[in-house]
Design an enzyme around this catalytic site. Sequence first.
Site, PDB file in Angstrom:
ATOM      1  N   VAL A   1      31.340  38.852  38.231  1.00 26.25           N
ATOM      2  CA  VAL A   1      32.030  37.606  37.884  1.00 26.25           C
ATOM      3  C   VAL A   1      31.336  36.416  38.531  1.00 26.25           C
ATOM      4  O   VAL A   1      31.086  35.386  37.892  1.00 26.25           O
ATOM      5  CB  VAL A   1      33.510  37.659  38.306  1.00 26.25           C
ATOM      6  CG1 VAL A   1      34.203  36.339  37.992  1.00 26.25           C
ATOM      7  CG2 VAL A   1      34.225  38.811  37.597  1.00 26.25           C
TER       8      VAL A   1
ATOM      9  N   ASP B   1      26.466  36.502  49.529  1.00 25.17           N
ATOM     10  CA  ASP B   1      26.852  37.888  49.261  1.00 25.17           C
ATOM     11  C   ASP B   1      25.843  38.781  49.981  1.00 25.17           C
ATOM     12  O   ASP B   1      24.655  38.751  49.670  1.00 25.17           O
ATOM     13  CB  ASP B   1      26.831  38.177  47.756  1.00 25.17           C
ATOM     14  CG  ASP B   1      27.441  39.541  47.421  1.00 25.17           C
ATOM     15  OD1 ASP B   1      27.222  40.497  48.199  1.00 25.17           O
ATOM     16  OD2 ASP B   1      28.131  39.648  46.403  1.00 25.17           O
TER      17      ASP B   1
ATOM     18  N   VAL C   1      39.824  32.744  41.686  1.00 24.39           N
ATOM     19  CA  VAL C   1      40.274  33.651  40.628  1.00 24.39           C
ATOM     20  C   VAL C   1      40.007  35.103  41.043  1.00 24.39           C
ATOM     21  O   VAL C   1      39.923  35.985  40.201  1.00 24.39           O
ATOM     22  CB  VAL C   1      39.576  33.344  39.276  1.00 24.39           C
ATOM     23  CG1 VAL C   1      39.971  31.999  38.745  1.00 24.39           C
ATOM     24  CG2 VAL C   1      38.056  33.442  39.403  1.00 24.39           C
ATOM     25  N   ALA C   2      39.888  35.338  42.365  1.00 20.30           N
ATOM     26  CA  ALA C   2      39.558  36.673  42.866  1.00 20.30           C
ATOM     27  C   ALA C   2      40.809  37.386  43.368  1.00 20.30           C
ATOM     28  O   ALA C   2      41.479  38.096  42.609  1.00 20.30           O
ATOM     29  CB  ALA C   2      38.508  36.557  43.969  1.00 20.30           C
ATOM     30  N   ARG C   3      41.128  37.209  44.650  1.00 19.30           N
ATOM     31  CA  ARG C   3      42.288  37.832  45.270  1.00 19.30           C
ATOM     32  C   ARG C   3      42.968  36.810  46.174  1.00 19.30           C
ATOM     33  O   ARG C   3      42.304  36.115  46.949  1.00 19.30           O
ATOM     34  CB  ARG C   3      41.878  39.069  46.098  1.00 19.30           C
ATOM     35  CG  ARG C   3      41.451  40.272  45.250  1.00 19.30           C
ATOM     36  CD  ARG C   3      42.629  40.880  44.511  1.00 19.30           C
ATOM     37  NE  ARG C   3      42.266  42.071  43.774  1.00 19.30           N
ATOM     38  CZ  ARG C   3      41.890  42.079  42.501  1.00 19.30           C
ATOM     39  NH1 ARG C   3      41.800  40.927  41.840  1.00 19.30           N
ATOM     40  NH2 ARG C   3      41.593  43.212  41.885  1.00 19.30           N
TER      41      ARG C   3
ATOM     42  N   GLU D   1      52.639  37.840  44.629  1.00 18.93           N
ATOM     43  CA  GLU D   1      52.753  37.474  43.215  1.00 18.93           C
ATOM     44  C   GLU D   1      54.007  38.079  42.606  1.00 18.93           C
ATOM     45  O   GLU D   1      54.221  39.290  42.709  1.00 18.93           O
ATOM     46  CB  GLU D   1      51.511  37.934  42.453  1.00 18.93           C
ATOM     47  CG  GLU D   1      50.260  37.196  42.908  1.00 18.93           C
ATOM     48  CD  GLU D   1      49.024  37.532  42.069  1.00 18.93           C
ATOM     49  OE1 GLU D   1      49.125  38.384  41.158  1.00 18.93           O
ATOM     50  OE2 GLU D   1      47.974  36.930  42.307  1.00 18.93           O
TER      51      GLU D   1
ATOM     52  N   HIS E   1      47.850  34.275  37.363  1.00 19.94           N
ATOM     53  CA  HIS E   1      46.944  35.423  37.324  1.00 19.94           C
ATOM     54  C   HIS E   1      46.477  35.708  35.893  1.00 19.94           C
ATOM     55  O   HIS E   1      46.673  36.795  35.347  1.00 19.94           O
ATOM     56  CB  HIS E   1      47.614  36.664  37.916  1.00 19.94           C
ATOM     57  CG  HIS E   1      46.623  37.646  38.478  1.00 19.94           C
ATOM     58  ND1 HIS E   1      46.870  38.409  39.573  1.00 19.94           N
ATOM     59  CD2 HIS E   1      45.365  37.972  38.080  1.00 19.94           C
ATOM     60  CE1 HIS E   1      45.829  39.191  39.835  1.00 19.94           C
ATOM     61  NE2 HIS E   1      44.897  38.945  38.928  1.00 19.94           N
TER      62      HIS E   1
END
Length: 597
Positions: A205, A224, A283-285, A314, A333
């Site tokens: 992503v 990363d 938009v990950a966690r 959530e 989400h």
Amino acid sequence: MAATSSWNFMVTPTKPSLSWKLSFFSPLTTVNVTRRQNRTAKRFVVFATVFLDPKPTVLVAEKLGEAGLELLKTFANVDCSYNLDHEELCTKISLCDALIVRSGTKVTREVFERSGGRLKVVGRAGVGIDNVDLSAATEHGCLVVNAPTANTIAAAEHGIALLTAMARNIAQADASIKSGKWQRSKYVGVSLVGKTLAVMGFGKVGSEVARRAKGLGMHVIAHDPYAPADRARAIGVDLVSFEEAISTADFISLHMPLTPATSKMFNDESFSQMKKGVRIVNVARGGVIDEEALVRALDSGTVAQAALDVFTEEPPSKDSKLVLHENVTVTPHLGASTTEAQEGVAIEVAEAVVGALKGQLAATAVNAPMLPAEILSELAPFVTLSEKLGRLAVQLVAGGRGVQSVKVTYASARGPDDLDTRLLRAMITKGLIEPISSVFINLVNADFSAKQRGLRITEERILLDGSPENPLEFIQVQIANVESKFSIAMSDSGEIKVEGRVKDGKPHLTMVGSFGVDVSMEGSLILCRQVDQPGMVGSVGSILGEENVNVSFMSVGRIAPRKQAVMTIGVDEEPSKEALKRIREIPAVEEIVFLKL
């Protein structure tokens, strides 16, 4: 005529399933039988029919795309039973060979126990597997597979959508107009062209977000530890350290998994290192952000805006200060919520489930396969040693170049045919990757996962003289072409090197770089490079004692008396940053690093 009823139940043999259908007369129906004394007896007349059905049964417990269902139906009997409560699921599961769920169904230990051993595979239509008890699945010989790739583009597109909507205040302006206002001056936005975007996590992503951001005229950097530098360069992205990424970015887009290492990684300390007015997209966690700290950063103006698709809890509470903040844009989400992504996920998980039912090893498997007890018993301590060596080695890596080349050396008196190292290599890979990844590494997917990340693992064996009774003498892990947080961990040939042995059934660290040590690999470790002199053990121990940190063991390896030495300290608790700072300030201490095992 007599009334006829029928009951259906399944008997689970080794091969094809047998479906027994019992038809019988009403319980009150009698058949006269002449006996002595002219008495009449009542009996049931039972007719049984047996059908052979070679197809397995797949229970789909949550809505799945039609393309995935059609694929399943070519191979199996498909039972679509949505919205089952837990007891209903437990009741049906003994009739099923496979189960497919999304995130709403809890696949607990009881589900596996009630399956009676028939359940062979659980498919999770999506990435996360928090709702599946992996330990119970493995214990009951059930493979768990997921669908990690199909929603990549959808998630990347949603990240870009939030990025642009946030920059131009789309949500706030829309709400303003709908409330009858016209506030052009209030919602002046910022341009994206020429701005620096830091992509935190350069996987599938993250790299797709980077491609799209480059098309918008942004300068893109990324952090990363496992991203291959050549792949980043091909997109036009510079790989940098975490500190450089967050301190130079105008926009930050999060694409990292939620692991113990990344939990609340974005906190008061990291926000304080950012440029004033930075904008953040997630938009990950949700758990990678300390949400209370983000509210404080928004209130102070350190963070100008945030756009969030995910949250720690959530759905978030209705009175959440973060959700209600005027500078925050939120969505429920929706990262993977496109028609195309849902169909792709359905196909991907259906293919994995069908393959598993055919006996194939699935590349998307997320739990370990069952292994013969005798192999596990002999290798168990070396399995633990392997994972901890990998975990320790990767924590010594510094800089933004990423881990690409790892060499594993096994020393043993056994010949190559008598020592299968696949499980050990898988566990080293697990230790290297899992601390910063949401992927669960095991014998099934270790090589696949390493290849996906550009991680090349080579193996070398040293044949020793002696009895082959013990499978291994030592294991050595070397990481090449990287910088180290702890300079002494570099070997003479320029690689980070750690070595370990099994002593009394427990893993021990026996070498760091070129220095010999001897410590049990339990809890966590502090490595301390120092000038060898009297009182060092006492000085360090006193500081840890004052901080209420329990020391389980200490070991000192040195070149010669009064020369350079490495102190290895095992601790039960994580010391505070203040404690590590105090140790670092001891005049004889040259460098220090804390490592979680």
